[in-house]
Design an enzyme around this catalytic site. Structure first.
Site, PDB file in Angstrom:
ATOM      1  N   GLU A  62       0.789  -1.317  -0.069  1.00 20.56           N
ATOM      2  CA  GLU A  62       0.061  -0.023  -0.002  1.00 20.56           C
ATOM      3  C   GLU A  62       0.925   1.161   0.121  1.00 20.56           C
ATOM      4  OE1 GLU A  62      -2.518  -3.243   1.214  1.00 20.56           O
ATOM      5  OE2 GLU A  62      -0.538  -2.666   1.889  1.00 20.56           O
ATOM      6  N   PHE A  90      -3.561   2.393   6.200  1.00 21.46           N
ATOM      7  CA  PHE A  90      -2.512   3.060   6.918  1.00 21.46           C
ATOM      8  C   PHE A  90      -1.195   3.450   6.314  1.00 21.46           C
ATOM      9  CE2 PHE A  90      -5.909   1.732   9.734  1.00 21.46           C
ATOM     10  CZ  PHE A  90      -6.534   3.101  10.055  1.00 21.46           C
ATOM     11  N   HIS A 131     -10.879  -5.580   8.370  1.00 24.06           N
ATOM     12  CA  HIS A 131     -11.881  -5.389   7.049  1.00 24.06           C
ATOM     13  C   HIS A 131     -13.130  -4.675   7.210  1.00 24.06           C
ATOM     14  CE1 HIS A 131      -9.031  -8.734   6.234  1.00 24.06           C
ATOM     15  NE2 HIS A 131      -9.281  -8.730   4.901  1.00 24.06           N
TER      16      HIS A 131
END
Length: 329
Positions: A62, A90, A131
């Site tokens: 990410e 994050f 999730h």
């Protein structure tokens, strides 16, 4: 208009296809979005249609996805990146907060950062840990970062097109609980809906109900029930959490004199608190009752057996509205 009614998930796909087709600078990137079509199949069929250079499968990273998007956006590309679940966002915060949101300010307008970061968010689908988060407040606190949340197929289509065309970074949060909950006709006409604007979904005179995302559905159902009791509810979908269209909210509450705010995220420090504070600061003498909030609990989202105990429901909204209507000071 499409031959059949489509879901919110279909509308997201339709908007991305339209954006890819009309602007060669638009690219999609994310984990498994290409050959696989994404974890929820939001990008299904797009790589086959537009090719691997336009719909790019990335590693499970990410931080890299966000950093690459910032770099692309400063060089004339319009990246639309997917984070598989909001709970995984994050690692991308460093690039969103320190770079994407500041790019226009840092370069004194020489560079902008026209990127979109999409992420499914919220509970209600029996998912495992990390999730089901609803942490939109963390993002809405960042100046220079738009936070947009659709609540219907039509608004998903129009708002996502607007986000992709926007010259500043947008985090586009998709309430996965209603990805396939209902279908409506959506015209694939390429027309965007305005960002930074609330949508009044129902006119009313007695009380204003403010919500966004998946909770708009329960809010509208509660308004139907309350209409049978003789309570006229005005229902507003905030849609863009940063910047908020305070003018629409203030005008509505000035008319009704009462307000209940409904959101899935925890009570403490949520966007409901921010909206409540603004209403109280600017129109205290117009309020006929304290502003109420109906929210999730101040706990981690529980596992699927208990998630319905966490999520606000229609009865919770009814109780809050009835108590607000009965308030006498």
């Amino acid at each position: 208009m499409s031959d059949n009614a489509i879901t919110l998930l279909d509308a997201v796909n339709l908007a991305m296809a339209r954006a890819l087709d009309e602007d060669p600078n638009v690219v999609l990137l994310g984990e498994d979005i290409g050959a696989n079509g994404g974890v929820f199949r939001a990008t299904d069929g797009l790589q086959a249609r537009f090719g691997e250079r336009r719909v790019i499968d990335t590693p499970l990273a990410e931080t890299m996805i966000a950093g690459l998007s910032v770099g692309m956006a400063t060089q004339g590309i319009r990246p639309v990146a997917e984070i598989q679940f909001m709970g995984f966002i994050f690692p991308a915060f460093e690039h969103l907060v320190a770079h994407a949101a500041r790019m226009r300010h840092r370069t004194r307008g020489r560079l902008s950062c026209p990127m979109v970061l999409r992420a499914p968010f919220g509970g209600g689908i029996h998912a495992p840990e990390h999730h089901s988060e609803s942490t939109e407040t963390l993002l809405a606190h960042i100046p220079g970062l738009r936070v947009v949340i659709p609540s219907s197929p039509a608004r998903a289509y129009g708002l996502l097109l607007a986000a992709i065309r926007c010259d500043d970074p947008v985090v586009f949060l998709e309430p996965k609980r209603i990805y396939r909950a209902s279908k409506t006709l959506v015209e694939d006409n390429g027309e965007a809906l305005p960002l930074d604007t609330c949508f009044t979904l129902r006119e009313g005179n007695d009380i204003t109900l403010i919500s966004w995302g998946a909770m708009v559905q329960e809010t509208l159902m509660a308004a139907d029930r309350l209409a049978d009791e003789g309570v006229s509810c005005e229902v507003i979908d905030v849609a863009t959490l940063n910047p908020i269209d305070h003018a629409t909210l203030i005008a509505s509450v000035h008319k009704t004199g009462r307000c209940v705010i409904i959101h899935e995220a925890p009570h403490h420090g949520g966007m409901g608190a921010e909206i409540s504070a603004t209403l109280s600061e600017q129109m205290l003498t117009s309020l006929q009752a304290p502003v109420r909030r109906v929210t999730g609990d101040d706990t981690v989202m529980p596992y699927y057996r208990n998630e319905q105990l966490y999520l606000p429901d229609v009865d919770d909204i009814l109780i809050a509205v009835r108590e607000t209507m009965e308030y006498s000071g």
